[in-house]
Structure formats: C-alpha cells, structure tokens
Motif scaffolding. Structure first.
Motif, short mmCIF file in Angstrom:
data_model
loop_
_atom_site.label_atom_id
_atom_site.label_comp_id
_atom_site.label_asym_id
_atom_site.label_seq_id
_atom_site.Cartn_x
_atom_site.Cartn_y
_atom_site.Cartn_z
N THR A 1 -16.92 16.58 -13.97
CA THR A 1 -15.86 17.25 -14.71
C THR A 1 -14.56 17.35 -13.91
OG1 THR A 1 -16.60 19.40 -13.97
CG2 THR A 1 -17.44 18.66 -16.10
N TYR A 2 -14.49 16.72 -12.77
CA TYR A 2 -13.22 16.70 -12.04
C TYR A 2 -12.20 15.96 -12.90
CZ TYR A 2 -9.69 16.17 -8.49
OH TYR A 2 -8.50 16.22 -7.81
N ILE A 3 -11.05 16.56 -13.07
CA ILE A 3 -10.05 16.00 -13.98
C ILE A 3 -8.93 15.29 -13.20
CG2 ILE A 3 -8.32 16.59 -15.76
CD1 ILE A 3 -11.08 17.16 -16.77
N TYR A 4 -8.73 14.01 -13.53
CA TYR A 4 -7.59 13.27 -12.98
C TYR A 4 -6.48 13.36 -14.02
CZ TYR A 4 -10.74 11.15 -9.56
OH TYR A 4 -11.63 10.93 -8.54
N ALA A 5 -5.51 14.19 -13.79
CA ALA A 5 -4.44 14.33 -14.78
C ALA A 5 -3.13 14.71 -14.09
CB ALA A 5 -4.82 15.38 -15.82
N GLY A 6 -2.06 14.57 -14.84
CA GLY A 6 -0.73 14.84 -14.30
C GLY A 6 -0.03 13.53 -14.00
N PHE A 7 1.26 13.46 -14.28
CA PHE A 7 2.00 12.21 -14.14
C PHE A 7 1.87 11.62 -12.73
CE2 PHE A 7 5.88 10.08 -12.78
CZ PHE A 7 5.75 8.94 -13.54
N GLY B 1 0.81 0.99 -7.59
CA GLY B 1 1.90 0.00 -7.52
C GLY B 1 1.88 -1.02 -8.63
N LEU B 2 0.88 -0.97 -9.51
CA LEU B 2 0.80 -1.95 -10.60
C LEU B 2 1.29 -1.30 -11.90
CD1 LEU B 2 -1.23 -3.15 -8.46
CD2 LEU B 2 -2.17 -4.39 -10.38
N VAL B 3 2.53 -1.59 -12.24
CA VAL B 3 3.15 -0.99 -13.44
C VAL B 3 2.27 -1.26 -14.66
CG1 VAL B 3 5.20 -0.95 -14.90
CG2 VAL B 3 5.44 -1.31 -12.44
N ARG C 1 0.83 -1.20 0.00
CA ARG C 1 0.00 0.00 0.00
C ARG C 1 0.87 1.26 0.00
NH1 ARG C 1 0.72 -1.25 5.18
NH2 ARG C 1 0.58 0.39 6.77
N HIS C 2 2.12 1.08 0.41
CA HIS C 2 3.03 2.23 0.39
C HIS C 2 3.55 2.41 -1.03
CE1 HIS C 2 3.22 1.86 4.74
NE2 HIS C 2 3.45 0.59 4.57
N LEU C 3 3.50 3.62 -1.54
CA LEU C 3 4.08 3.86 -2.86
C LEU C 3 5.55 4.28 -2.71
CD1 LEU C 3 1.14 5.63 -4.70
CD2 LEU C 3 1.83 3.25 -4.78
N LYS C 4 5.94 4.46 -1.49
CA LYS C 4 7.30 4.93 -1.26
C LYS C 4 7.74 4.47 0.12
CE LYS C 4 9.49 9.49 -1.40
NZ LYS C 4 9.17 10.91 -1.49
N VAL D 1 6.76 5.88 -7.62
CA VAL D 1 6.50 6.97 -8.58
C VAL D 1 7.78 7.27 -9.38
CG1 VAL D 1 5.75 9.36 -8.84
CG2 VAL D 1 4.66 7.91 -7.13
N GLU D 2 8.91 7.23 -8.69
CA GLU D 2 10.18 7.47 -9.36
C GLU D 2 10.49 6.33 -10.35
OE1 GLU D 2 12.15 9.79 -9.79
OE2 GLU D 2 13.93 8.74 -10.54
N LEU D 3 10.17 5.10 -9.94
CA LEU D 3 10.36 3.96 -10.83
C LEU D 3 9.53 4.13 -12.10
CD1 LEU D 3 11.15 0.98 -11.57
CD2 LEU D 3 9.20 0.27 -10.21
N LEU D 4 8.26 4.51 -11.92
CA LEU D 4 7.39 4.71 -13.09
C LEU D 4 7.91 5.83 -13.98
CD1 LEU D 4 3.56 4.53 -12.37
CD2 LEU D 4 4.96 3.05 -13.76
N ARG D 5 8.45 6.87 -13.36
CA ARG D 5 9.00 7.98 -14.15
C ARG D 5 10.11 7.46 -15.06
NH1 ARG D 5 13.14 10.90 -14.58
NH2 ARG D 5 14.23 10.00 -12.78
#
Lengths: 324, 591
Positions: free
Chosen positions: B372-378, B387-389, B284-287, B294-298
């Motif tokens: 209209t709420y937008i989910y965006a941004g890396f 956590g699921l690549v 559950r921890h992303l870090k 998040v850095e791995l995905l980047r």
C-alpha cells in the motif's frame, strides 16, 4: 499432374507429416530423383529426423544444413539450387519458411527469360481431427500455438520496396494464427494506415482455420492503435485470388510506403510475393520466429499444384546478366 | 458531447509528424536547443523517449521561423528509420567491394533530396536574384556526376525556380532508385559493374551546401535521426564527412547508444571533442547547472493541460497522497525523538532523513500492507520517469484515462486532478511491465544480442533490484541504495550484459573517484523507472554497492538470491562477498 523429366524440385523435409507428400507426388508423376534439391533447416534437424529418413528413402539428394536465421545462408542455397540447366521448376512450399519461399520466387523471377514453367506444390494438413495445432480439438491450451519468440523483423531479400522519406506508411496484414508475432511486426512497421483481415469466408484450407484467424484479427483490432484501420480481402486457398485482391487494393496506396505482411497460408503468401515481384514499390516484411511448435500440424492431404508461370514472367525485377 | 470523448491532454504524438504550429505549442525547453544549436558537429545520445526527435523537429526551419525573426541556420531532417536504409539488402551489401563508393553516392542523393525538399517548401530562402546561379550550379554538378556514366546526363529546362526544384528533386529520386533498387539491391545476385552516375560529397552535396550560406546567410544543419540504424558503410561515410569539419555544414546526429562505429574511411576515428560535440540528452542526473529535468516536465505538463483548457499546475494535477504524507510526518517526529537519545546535533536530522522512508515501509510490512505504499505527487512521478519524457507521458495518459472513467458519462465534471491511488497503481503496473519486458528480445534495438543474453540482463536487473530492496528493508545505517560499482574488472560476459542494460536504459553509467585518489571507476545506477517494481524509494539515493565480477555473473545466471518466501522481503543480506558491504556517501560518489 505430370512433370517433365527435367523439372527441378525444391523442397524441405520438416517435422510435419505432410512434408514428404509433395516429394512423393513429384516422383510418382514423372519427376526424377536427381532433380530434387532439398536442405535441412539447422535447428530442426533433430526434430525432423523421421521425415528426413523418408526423404532419403525417396531420393538420394544431398541435404546441406541451412540456418534460417542467416539470410545469406538461405540465399546461397536458393541461388546455387536453381541452376541454369533447368527451365521447369516445382516448389513445394508446404513446409518452407515464408522467407525462403520469397527468396526462391525472387531468384526465379530474375531468371525468368530462361524459364518455361514454375509450379507451386502445396499440401494441406489433415482435416478434422488433425489440422494445425491452433485448430486441433483436444489439444491442451499450452500447445495451441504455431511459433514462438522473435529473432528479428526484416524485409525479405529481393522485396525492399520503394520507400520515400516523406511517404506515409501503410501495412497490409494478412492475419493468420499468430497474434503476438503479427502484433510485434505491426509495432516495428509503425504504419499510419493498417489494412488487416482474416481470409475471406469459405476460403480456409482446413476446417476451423478461419475462425482462429478471425479471433486474431478481433484481438489485434482491439489492441492496436493506428490512425486509420482498414480491411483487406484475400483468399487462404488461392494464389490467384490473393494476387487479384491485392491488385485491386494496392493502387489506393500510390505514393505511400507500402508493406505487406502475409502471415496466413503459404498460398496467400505466394500470391502476395508474386504481386510484390510485379509491383516493386511494395516491401515484404517477415518476422523470423525463434521456434516452431513440433505439433505445428498433423495429418496430410493430397498435394495440389498451382501454375504460377505467368506471374513469374510478369515480374518487374532486374534480370540477372547471364553473360556474366 | 459526453465528457468521456474529451481528448486526453497526454496523448502521445510522433514528433516528426507534428505541424510547425503543433510542435512549437508543445515545445518547452530551450536549454537543450541552446546546447545543440551551433556550427559544430554534434552527436545527441539518448534513449528512446528522451525527446531527441522533438528537438530535431523544433530545429527545422518552419518551427524556427515561428520562434525567431532571424534564423541563422537551415535544418535538413534525415530520418533513417523511414527510408529504404532498413532493408535486408543493405545487410548483405556490407560484403560488397563497392560498398563505400555506393554508400557515399546513396547518402549524398538522400541528403541532397531532403535539402531540395526544404528549398521547395520555403522558396523565399533563396533570393530571386540568386536563383539562376543555384540552377546553374546544380546543372554543372549533375552533369559532372553523369560524365563518366553510360547514362545520358539530365539537362534542366530553363524554366522557373519552382519548376527547377521539382525537376531537381525528381532527378535525385530517379537516381536513388537507379542506385538502390536497380543496383545495390541486385549486387548480391548479379555482380555487374556500376555504370550509372556517381555522386560524392565533394562533387554534389558539398558545393551546394557551401553555396547556401554564402547566398542565404544560413548554415546548413543535417539532422540525421536514429543514426544507429544506418548501414555500417553509410556510417563510415558519414563519419568521414564529419571528420572534414566543413564550415558551411554541421551534422547533428541522434543515436540511441548503438551507433555502429566512429571509424572513417581513412581508418582513423572521429573523436569527441575534436570532431564533434557530445550531448547526452538524459543522464543519471535529473538536474545539473544547465538543465533541470523536473522543471522541464513541469512545463511540458502544464502546457499540455493548458492546450486542453485545464487550468491546473502540474503539482495540483498530480497531488501527493496526503494521508501517507501525514503518517510519514508523524513517524518523522517519532524518529527525531528516538534518535535524539542516541545522536546529537546534525546527526539526528541526517539519520532521520536516511531512515524515514525505510522505517515507514517497514511499518507497512509489519502490518502486512507493504503493497500500500503510494507513489504519488508530481515530483515523484517526474523522478520515476528517470529523464524519459515519453515514459512520463505514457503514465500520465493512462492515469488520465483511469480518472476519467470514474466520472459518470452524463456528468459535466472534468478531470482536474489525478487521485493518488491511480497515480500509484499506474506507475507500479508500468514498472512491472518494464521489468517483464526486459527479456522480450523482439523489442530490443540491439539486434546482435541473443534472447539468452536478454534473459541474462533480466536476471541481473531482478537480482540487483532485489538486493536494493533488501537494503531498503534492512536496519543498516544507509538504506537508500540504487547504484553499484565493480570491485574488480568485470569479465567480458558481464561487461556485455551491463552494456546491453545501459543501451536499453535499465542502467545508467556514471563514475566515482577511487578511494586511493588515483583516477575514476564506473558507477552504474538502476533506472528509477523500475523503482516501484522493487518497492524502492526514488526521492534520494545515498550510496552505492561494491560488487565483484563473480557475484555479477551469479546474478546473470541465477537471478535474485532469495531464501525467504516470496513477497516477504529478506531483512538480512545474504549476498555479501567479504562479510561487509562497502558503502560510500553520495557526495563522495561523484553525484
């Protein structure tokens, strides 16, 4: 069609009208009541009450209840039904689940040296305006299906194939009228080569069936992404032709992990199973549906008989040690 | 060539089928590798799509040679899903009295064959002057296996090393066929006794595995992928080998939380950390202190873009919605001004932080534009993939295709960024598909669960998400809630549903310290992948809900408890068990 008196009949009553046609024919043509082996599929026992009564009137055979979700249950019934006293067999495949048909053919193949004849009885549903729920005119859209849901996807017992870790996976799919079920099976197999087709033109068992299968193939070809897509020729109304088509097609996949999903007619399934009994590297895979449409088929035609003795005799399965 | 024929940089690839070059060029993370690399046995648990197979691919010798000059280990990859292990025969075989003896023989043959295949691909692994000794060892061990069988032993030709390896592989393959196709597959109808050769770990695989490190300097890693699918008797056999902790061999076993048993043949169980090291690929921890998802995905994202000649950072390729950001900024200023009249000091900022997204969403709702709420941004997309690549890649692939369709066919223009609206549409659709798919029993790995049980999981998750959504739209002091804990002991049916939800990745399990300070209790967190389906904020979660087993059962049986018309979130909570809603701050909750 005349049956020798010692011929053993294997069949199942179901909710389909055509389910008793084969038994009736067997008894009319010399078969004996005491040589009938049948069972009731557990979940269908209430739906198929009318046909069960017909079977009871026709013969006094015991009807054990078997669970089609449990392989062991199916196998135990098959193995106990094919007793050593009989050398001739007739199997009414019209209303048998494909997995059960596969088990019966496999069981006969491992006893092939003591068998003199094996015949398949197949009864088509009535033609227009009857037919399958997927072809019947006037049926509401929500009733146009044959089976729904998936219990599990598994190889059919007796047809594990020879799979090598490094081998590429190939799936030959004989498409019928169930796009979602076949789609899910393809997802489970994850082939890198998919050979998928509907039946050859002019071989459908009833009017309009080919058009429905073609629609299923078109739909799946658009929806599925596999590295290599091919075609396969087979016949919906001939065991021999399907067997021979696979005999031509399959050698192209030598050294690959080859699976066949025969989801068109029971005749095409029997042709595929018989070929897999000879070519043991082929795996037969089956997707067990959760339920069948009570309107699956309507009407009945005259039963047809197909002699498959030569195919059973040419099986390459390991024979049972009868001395045991 | 038309731009529309340009390959998608986010094409899904099957890790096990990648060439060494391809795998190395796509590989980004060496921290995971560091965790798994080592002489100890290791279980790698993670959901489908978390990168376990990619990790195994990169551990293989051909990849390691490209990454390092000196490779200290030799990996042998054993994919369970692609072998004959997945047959109905093995299910039926579990009733057989000979199952352990035959499973051991079968598993030894499979693993040795894979080892022989690696040695064949990399002839240089065994020095010239040691090859004869290996041939002799194999001959001795094969002869030993045949000595009590009714089958004549195989004598290897005194030929070259290459020919020997070919022969050895074909003997192993032939014996696999004899064992499975001619024996195990017929045991259910013919109870004949087995008269073929028997191969055990101690007589074949172990001695050869011991020989490799002392003659090549490399420890052997057996990478058993998708071990959940091993038949039970094979699982117990593998556990027995793991329990022995042989120094020349390390077993790296990947599972998806459905490993059948940790039992050994001796009826004891292998245990973490005594017998193996346990590595949870995605939690559950992303870090944490060792890994940053998040850095791995980047890195993954940018290396894929670079491979296709797109010069963009992950952040610029997946930009946030600037209009929405500006509106949120304006609202933030307004809230600071408003809260300054009620709170003082740090409390102003804390409360603004807690309520900002909620207030923004409520403002959209007031204007009847909640959708209209937008989910965006890396970063938002990365957090949503939980956590699921693979989930991130699937969404990115769809986004790229949508963006490309906006370019005119004849144009030379390339996709260099994804519009925020496309990003949002894709993740919302993906979350809805994921939610709908919960009750699709055929897609579930746990084959023992019934469709009814999956229906219960579906209703439970929907009810839970709806409650979290209500909380988000409430005026409570804490509104960003994504987890729950039980007040009492959940009954067996509830536990079963929770376990299934965890096995499929709809929930993640953690722990919290008890208020009384005596021990810990389990905390369950909803996967962020479902956040858009319930209109939730993924940026941060602050607390958890306390749930009774009875209420959980009601969720399972009846689903969401909504009294208001569909589509309009309920602003008052209706499910409270005791009139209040125990909330615990995030720090206290063990995050």
């Amino acid at each position: 069609m005349t049956f020798a008196q010692d011929t053993l009949f294997l069949g199942l009553p179901s909710f389909e009208e055509r389910s008793s046609s084969g038994l009736r024919q067997f008894l009319l043509e010399g078969g004996l009541k005491e040589n009938v082996r049948c069972a009731l599929i557990k979940e269908e026992s209430s739906q198929s009450r009318a046909q069960t009564e017909v079977w009871k009137d026709l013969c006094s055979a015991e009807m054990p209840v078997i669970d089609r979700f449990e392989v062991k249950d199916l196998w135990n019934w098959v193995w106990s039904s094919i007793d050593a006293d009989h050398e001739s067999f007739v199997i009414d495949v019209s209303c048998m689940p494909r997995e059960l048909i596969g088990l019966v053919l496999f069981a006969l193949s491992v006893r092939r040296d003591s068998i003199t004849s094996v015949n398949i009885l197949y009864t088509r549903p009535g033609d227009d305006p009857d037919g399958y729920a997927t072809t019947r005119p006037g049926l509401a859209e929500e009733d146009r299906w044959l089976s729904k849901g998936v219990f599990t996807t598994r190889s059919i017992l007796g047809y594990p194939g020879i799979f090598l870790t490094e081998g590429e996976k190939v799936l030959i799919a004989l498409a019928g009228h169930e796009p979602e079920r076949l789609f899910q099976l393809i997802e489970v197999v994850e082939p890198s080569i998919l050979a998928i087709s509907s039946e050859a033109k002019g071989t459908s068992t009833i009017l309009g069936a080919g058009t429905v299968s073609e629609g299923v193939v078109d739909y799946l070809r658009q929806r599925i992404q596999v590295p290599q897509m091919e075609e396969v020729t087979f016949s919906a109304n001939s065991i021999d032709d399907t067997y021979k088509s696979l005999e031509v097609k399959c050698p192209a996949y030598a050294n690959k992990n080859l699976t066949i999903a025969a989801m068109n007619t029971k005749l095409a399934f029997v042709g595929s199973a018989l070929y897999a009994l000879r070519e043991r590297r082929i795996r037969l895979t089956y997707l067990v549906p959760l339920k069948y449409n009570p309107l699956y088929s309507a009407g009945t035609q005259a039963p047809e008989l197909y002699d498959i003795t030569v195919y059973i005799k040419s099986a390459q399965t390991t024979q049972v040690q009868l001395s045991q | 060539m038309s731009q529309h024929a340009e390959p998608n940089p986010f094409e899904l690839v099957t890790a096990s089928k990648l060439s060494a070059q391809e795998a190395v060029s796509l590989w980004c993370d060496d921290k995971r590798l560091d965790r798994v690399n080592g002489r100890e046995n290791c279980f790698i648990n993670g959901l489908r799509g978390t990168g376990k197979t990619m990790l195994f691919r990169i551990l293989q010798y051909d990849c390691q040679k490209l990454l390092n000059e000196n490779v200290s280990f030799l990996s042998v990859y054993v994919p369970v899903r692609d072998t004959e292990l997945l047959t109905t025969e093995f299910d039926v075989f579990q009733d057989d009295a000979l199952k352990f003896m035959l499973s051991e023989s079968h598993l030894v043959l499979l693993l040795t064959k894979q080892l022989a295949s690696v040695l064949t691909k990399h002839l240089e692994l065994v020095p010239q002057d040691r090859r004869q000794a290996l041939q002799q060892l194999a001959q001795d061990r094969v002869s030993m296996a045949f000595q009590f069988s009714s089958v004549e032993t195989y004598i290897f030709k005194r030929s070259t090393y290459e020919v020997f390896l070919e022969e050895f592989s074909s003997v192993l393959e032939r014996e696999l066929l004899r064992l499975f196709n001619s024996f195990i597959a017929q045991r259910f109808y013919d109870k004949a006794s087995y008269q073929g050769p028997v191969f055990t770990f101690d007589t074949l695989l172990g001695p050869i595995a011991d020989w490799i490190p002392s003659n090549t300097g490399k420890t052997i890693y057996f990478l058993v992928d998708d071990a959940d699918d091993l038949p039970e008797s094979h699982t117990i056999t593998l556990n027995t080998w793991i329990a022995r902790r042989r120094s020349s061999v390390a077993f790296k076993v990947s599972t998806m939380y459905l490993y059948k048993t940790y039992e050994t043949k001796g009826r004891s169980a292998i245990q973490h950390p005594h017998d193996f090291f346990l590595y949870e690929v995605a939690t559950r921890h992303l870090k944490d202190e060792l890994e940053n998802y998040v850095e791995l995905l980047r890195q993954i994202c940018e290396s894929r873009l670079k491979l296709k000649g797109i010069d963009a950072s992950a952040k610029s390729f997946f930009p946030p919605d600037l209009v929405q950001e500006a509106k949120v900024k304006t609202l933030e200023a307004k809230l600071i001004a408003e809260y300054s009249t009620i709170h003082s000091g740090r409390a102003i900022k804390d409360n603004v932080y807690r309520h900002l997204t909620s207030e923004y969403k409520k403002s959209l709702l007031a204007r009847r534009t909640s959708g209209t709420y937008i989910y965006a941004g890396f970063e938002t997309l990365a957090e949503l993939s939980s956590g699921l690549v693979r989930d991130f890649i699937i969404c990115a692939q769809r986004m790229y295709d949508s963006q490309r369709r906006r370019i005119k066919p004849a144009s030379a223009e390339r996709v260099t960024a994804i519009d925020a609206s496309i990003q949002s549409d894709v993740v919302k659709k993906y979350a809805s598909e994921l939610l709908l798919d919960i009750s699709n029993a055929s897609q579930r790995r746990d084959r023992s669960a019934t469709p009814e049980e999956w229906g219960q999981v579906h209703r439970f998750i929907e009810a839970l998400g709806s409650v979290f959504k209500d909380k988000m739209y409430s005026s409570d002091s804490e509104r960003r809630v994504f987890s729950f804990a039980f007040q009492d002991e959940p009954d067996p049916d509830v536990s079963r549903v929770i376990d299934l939800a965890i096995a499929e990745g709809y929930l993640m399990k953690g722990f919290i310290s008890r208020k009384e300070g005596t021990g810990r209790r389990n905390l369950y967190m909803l996967t962020r992948r479902l956040a858009p389906a319930f209109d939730l904020d993924v940026s941060a979660y602050s607390g958890y809900l306390s749930l009774t087993s009875a209420r959980a059962r009601s969720f399972m049986d009846r689903g969401p408890e909504r009294s208001e018309s569909q589509g309009a979130p309920q602003l008052q909570l209706s499910f409270l068990d005791s009139g209040d809603w125990p909330m615990i701050a995030i720090d206290e909750a063990g995050y």
